[in-house]
Design an enzyme around this catalytic site. Structure first.
Site, short mmCIF file in Angstrom:
data_model
loop_
_atom_site.label_atom_id
_atom_site.label_comp_id
_atom_site.label_asym_id
_atom_site.label_seq_id
_atom_site.Cartn_x
_atom_site.Cartn_y
_atom_site.Cartn_z
NE ARG A 1 27.68 29.85 39.71
CZ ARG A 1 28.33 29.97 40.86
NH1 ARG A 1 29.34 30.83 40.96
NH2 ARG A 1 27.99 29.27 41.92
CG PHE B 1 38.40 38.14 38.01
CD1 PHE B 1 39.67 38.37 38.52
CD2 PHE B 1 37.72 39.18 37.40
CE1 PHE B 1 40.24 39.64 38.42
CE2 PHE B 1 38.27 40.44 37.30
CZ PHE B 1 39.54 40.68 37.81
CG ASP C 1 41.41 32.25 37.17
OD1 ASP C 1 40.33 32.59 37.72
OD2 ASP C 1 42.46 32.07 37.81
CB ALA D 1 41.03 40.05 34.74
CG ASP E 1 32.40 36.59 40.60
OD1 ASP E 1 32.23 37.41 41.53
OD2 ASP E 1 32.37 35.35 40.77
CB CYS F 1 32.49 39.29 47.05
SG CYS F 1 34.24 39.06 46.65
#
Length: 395
Positions: free
Chosen positions: A214, A229, A250, A278, A299, A339
């Site tokens: 960030r 997101f 979002d 998104a 993200d 992730c």
């Protein structure tokens, strides 16, 4: 740190394959590689190979597919209060460089800190823990005592509401272990104030692993920015410090409400909340409206939760990255992340290369990122590493 005499732990014998796994630096031994199972309940056991050679002390989980988790290569050690204090203190000391930068960070990253299946996150004066194996659960009290002695928190909360505990034969839920823990905690992250929700928020209350990323994109942001997101707006808050305007996107209205509160908390007025999917937003704004951005952040949640879902996940990652690249102005920046553990670094880079090729743009890789100091990735334990990111520039 242990007793000079052999502890009264039951014995587990592992196959040559299981012993070799430990020798190569991975702490897990699966059920199929335990040739002699301990008769003792979950807890600590001594481990020997099939030749009778002692090879270590492990956490034993009778119901789990991961039966043994190595914690010490000394088969004569006792996992007493001193042992746990020493192991936890060493991990916490490694976080010292973060103390002046943030008030929320991970103190214990499971296998990454030699504490298999243990997570401990700090939110200012409070701790949130997750104990995710039966072998570890047997040491709950001594671990909580050690954390109390080392950190002196105002409260310790167990966020044991993770499905993994069910596979270990453990109850699932949220439980206050010490003191009191508020519903919300304001934390500071490199000068940005955000609210974490220890009792009900994602993970243990907030996403801590993207903290440095960030800052990275926030310091480079410019022009009109888009944070996909966005969740509670953590990336958007950093983007807003340099960008002219930010769209925080979002699918959850509740998440955006929290993002708006975080903006107000920081006196930020150049962020617009947009409730939308998104994928739909990126598609519609390229094809219908011709809008463009100078800075975009992607993200997303983990698309590949299992190995079987990897092919469809790669298609999803490529799709959103391709659409984001098409929305960027010349000189624009894209920070993109994954992730998903199953999407390895080589696969992540290959996916990005494919998206760039299809975009028809000339794109430069400015930097690739991994996990921060408080989420150590051990080279011989792939499971400790899951986060990867890339900062791209469209020329």
């Amino acid at each position: 740190m242990g007793s000079p005499s052999r502890p009264n732990y039951d014995l587990a014998v592992v196959t040559a394959k299981g012993a070799r796994r430990w020798q190569h630096g991975h702490p897990w031994v699966y059920r199929s590689d335990v040739s002699r199972r301990p008769t003792a309940p979950a807890g600590a056991v001594r481990v020997e190979d099939q030749r009778g050679k002692p090879i270590g002390t492990a956490l034993w989980s009778p119901a789990s597919e991961i039966s043994l988790r190595l914690v010490d290569r000394d088969a004569g050690v006792t996992l007493d209060a001193d042992w746990w204090c020493h192991r936890l203190h060493a991990a916490i000391q490694r976080r010292e460089p973060l103390r002046g930068l943030a008030t929320a960070y991970r103190l214990i990253h499971g296998e990454g800190d030699g504490c298999p299946s243990l997570i401990c996150d700090r939110y200012d004066r409070w701790l949130v823990v997750q104990l995710m194996s039966a072998g570890l659960e047997a040491f709950r009290d001594v671990i909580v005592d050690a954390l109390d002695d080392i950190v002196h928190p105002d409260g310790i909360l167990a966020r044991n509401d993770v499905p993994l505990r069910s596979k270990e034969g453990l109850p699932v839920g949220v439980e206050l272990l010490r003191g009191s823990v508020p519903d919300e905690v304001e934390v500071n992250e490199h000068g940005v104030r955000v609210v974490a929700a220890p009792w009900r928020g994602q993970k243990t209350g907030a996403f801590l692993d993207q903290r440095e990323n960030r800052v990275l994109i926030g310091e480079s942001a410019r022009g009109r920015a888009l944070d996909c997101f966005s969740y509670h707006g953590s990336f958007a808050l950093h983007l807003a410090r340099r960008a002219e305007s930010v769209v925080a996107l979002d699918v959850s209205a509740e998440a955006l409400r929290r993002a708006a509160e975080n903006c107000a908390r920081n006196g930020i007025t150049n962020v617009t909340m947009v409730e939308a999917d998104a994928f739909d937003y990126l598609r519609e704004h390229y094809s219908s409206f011709g809008e463009s951005f100078e800075t975009i952040v992607l993200d997303p949640p983990a698309f590949a939760k299992t190995r079987a879902s990897l092919p469809s996940a790669i298609r999803g990652y490529k799709d959103i990255n391709l659409r984001a690249l098409r929305l960027l102005t010349p000189g624009g920046l894209l920070f993109t992340a994954s992730c998903s553990f199953h999407l390895t670094k080589p696969l992540f880079l290959e996916m990005l290369q494919s998206a760039v090729a299809d975009s028809g743009r000339r794109v430069v890789l400015r930097t690739m990122t991994g996990q921060p100091l408080d989420h150590p990735e051990v080279m011989t334990i792939p499971e400790t590493g899951y986060l990867k990111g890339a900062l791209l520039e469209v020329q």
